[in-house]
Design a protein around this motif. Sequence first.
Motif, short mmCIF file in Angstrom:
data_model
loop_
_atom_site.label_atom_id
_atom_site.label_comp_id
_atom_site.label_asym_id
_atom_site.label_seq_id
_atom_site.Cartn_x
_atom_site.Cartn_y
_atom_site.Cartn_z
N TRP A 1 -1.27 -7.01 -3.55
CA TRP A 1 -2.09 -6.77 -2.38
C TRP A 1 -1.33 -6.88 -1.06
N ILE A 2 -0.07 -7.27 -1.11
CA ILE A 2 0.68 -7.55 0.12
C ILE A 2 0.76 -6.34 1.04
N ASN A 3 1.19 -5.19 0.52
CA ASN A 3 1.37 -4.01 1.37
C ASN A 3 0.07 -3.60 2.06
N LEU A 4 -1.03 -3.67 1.30
CA LEU A 4 -2.33 -3.32 1.88
C LEU A 4 -2.71 -4.30 2.99
N HIS A 5 -2.45 -5.57 2.73
CA HIS A 5 -2.79 -6.60 3.71
C HIS A 5 -1.95 -6.44 4.97
N VAL A 6 -0.69 -6.08 4.79
CA VAL A 6 0.19 -5.85 5.95
C VAL A 6 -0.33 -4.68 6.79
N GLU A 7 -0.81 -3.63 6.13
CA GLU A 7 -1.39 -2.50 6.87
C GLU A 7 -2.58 -2.95 7.71
N LEU A 8 -3.43 -3.76 7.13
CA LEU A 8 -4.59 -4.26 7.85
C LEU A 8 -4.18 -5.19 8.98
N PHE A 9 -3.18 -6.01 8.73
CA PHE A 9 -2.70 -6.97 9.71
C PHE A 9 -2.17 -6.26 10.95
N ASN A 10 -1.46 -5.16 10.73
CA ASN A 10 -0.87 -4.41 11.85
C ASN A 10 -1.73 -3.24 12.29
N TRP A 11 -2.93 -3.13 11.71
CA TRP A 11 -3.89 -2.09 12.06
C TRP A 11 -3.27 -0.70 11.92
N SER A 12 -2.40 -0.54 10.91
CA SER A 12 -1.82 0.77 10.60
C SER A 12 -2.59 1.34 9.40
N LEU A 13 -3.84 1.71 9.64
CA LEU A 13 -4.78 2.05 8.57
C LEU A 13 -4.54 3.45 8.03
N SER A 14 -4.84 3.61 6.75
CA SER A 14 -4.76 4.91 6.09
C SER A 14 -6.09 5.20 5.40
N LYS A 15 -6.67 6.34 5.69
CA LYS A 15 -7.96 6.70 5.10
C LYS A 15 -7.87 6.80 3.58
N THR A 16 -6.70 7.19 3.07
CA THR A 16 -6.53 7.32 1.62
C THR A 16 -6.49 5.96 0.93
N HIS A 17 -6.29 4.90 1.71
CA HIS A 17 -6.24 3.55 1.14
C HIS A 17 -7.56 2.80 1.27
N LEU A 18 -8.59 3.49 1.72
CA LEU A 18 -9.85 2.81 2.02
C LEU A 18 -10.41 2.09 0.80
N GLY A 19 -10.40 2.75 -0.35
CA GLY A 19 -10.88 2.10 -1.57
C GLY A 19 -10.05 0.88 -1.94
N ASP A 20 -8.73 0.95 -1.67
CA ASP A 20 -7.86 -0.20 -1.94
C ASP A 20 -8.16 -1.36 -0.99
N TYR A 21 -8.45 -1.05 0.28
CA TYR A 21 -8.83 -2.11 1.21
C TYR A 21 -10.09 -2.81 0.72
N LEU A 22 -11.04 -2.02 0.24
CA LEU A 22 -12.28 -2.58 -0.28
C LEU A 22 -12.01 -3.51 -1.46
N ASN A 23 -11.12 -3.08 -2.36
CA ASN A 23 -10.78 -3.92 -3.52
C ASN A 23 -10.09 -5.21 -3.08
N LEU A 24 -9.23 -5.12 -2.06
CA LEU A 24 -8.58 -6.33 -1.54
C LEU A 24 -9.62 -7.29 -0.99
N PHE A 25 -10.56 -6.79 -0.21
CA PHE A 25 -11.60 -7.64 0.35
C PHE A 25 -12.41 -8.29 -0.77
N HIS A 26 -12.71 -7.51 -1.80
CA HIS A 26 -13.48 -8.05 -2.92
C HIS A 26 -12.72 -9.16 -3.62
N GLU A 27 -11.42 -8.98 -3.83
CA GLU A 27 -10.60 -10.00 -4.48
C GLU A 27 -10.49 -11.26 -3.62
N LEU A 28 -10.35 -11.08 -2.30
CA LEU A 28 -10.31 -12.22 -1.40
C LEU A 28 -11.62 -12.99 -1.45
#
Length: 335
Positions: free
Chosen positions: A239-266
């Motif tokens: 989950w590190i790379n996804l979390h880094v994207e969120l941390f730096n607000w460098s969001l990708s629309k193609t990763h939206l489902g992955d962000y959701l999964n990260l939030f669910h795991e957290l």
Amino acid sequence: MGHPKITVFMAAYNQADFIKHSINSILIQSFPDFELIVVDDGSTDDTVSIAKSFNDERIRLIQNESNKGLIYTRNLLLTLAKGEYIAILDADDIAYPNRLELQYKYLLANPDVVLCGGHAAIINEHSEKTGTKLMVPIDNTVDLFMLFGNPFVNSTTMFKTNVFIELGGYQNYTISEDFDLFIRMAEKYQVANLDETLVDYRIHSNNTSSLNLDIRLANERKIISSMQEHIGLTNHAKWINLHVELFNWSLSKTHLGDYLNLFHELKLANNISKRYNPERFNRFLFNKWMEILISDQINGLNLKWYFKTEIFERNYFNFKKFRRAAKNSLKQILD
């Protein structure tokens, strides 16, 4: 000087263009019971001579033998600070006249809070206001905000000296050493921000964070990894790379489902570890999810994204949020 209430700390390296204004901004504070420690870290310009030109007994000038770096220089506070509180001001920033008074009164009235900061107005290298501000969170989610960004402007921070010493000062996280310190403070104590603009924050070509971007990003990854582990997230490397994207607000629309999964795991991990109060944590994650969905990078989604069962709770979703969600969803259809 005995024991002043506040130790103001200013680390300086080749700041001859700005340090006079920074020192002056402290000397004219409405709260007079302070010492100002200026540590020159081996400057090769006129920084030292400018600092020496001030005739004020509250100033203590320390000179490193050579350029030792910011972490070494800041950790001199572990033995030099005489004040009950430490206030940070970088040598290119300018404190507002009531900055120390506002923070001192707040910390005195809220003894459980060990660290507080505030907003900052951005100025350029000519001391001209740019019209933009660094706005920090001011509600009770400051500690949770750390999962996705630094909620403090370093030059606005004031913290308890005894807690700084207890935690061993700054650790080896170059460029991110202040953020690491704030996280460690928040893990044991209450932290907060004032809804006040406390400093003019200078942006120029020699800003340390701008010159050392790769180092900052590498240390942010380490800090994020540590935060995930403390929450109890298993297989956290995934989950590190996804979390880094969120941390730096460098969001990708193609990763939206992955962000959701990260939030669910957290969310699942915290429900077990109780690192944070689960209700407060889950509400924060939902609000962050909403913030992501309406961001410029992601905007214009089907309404179903707002009601994902992994993150959605009916009592978190008010009419105002629903109206915003519906508006964004309708925009996608019309476009």
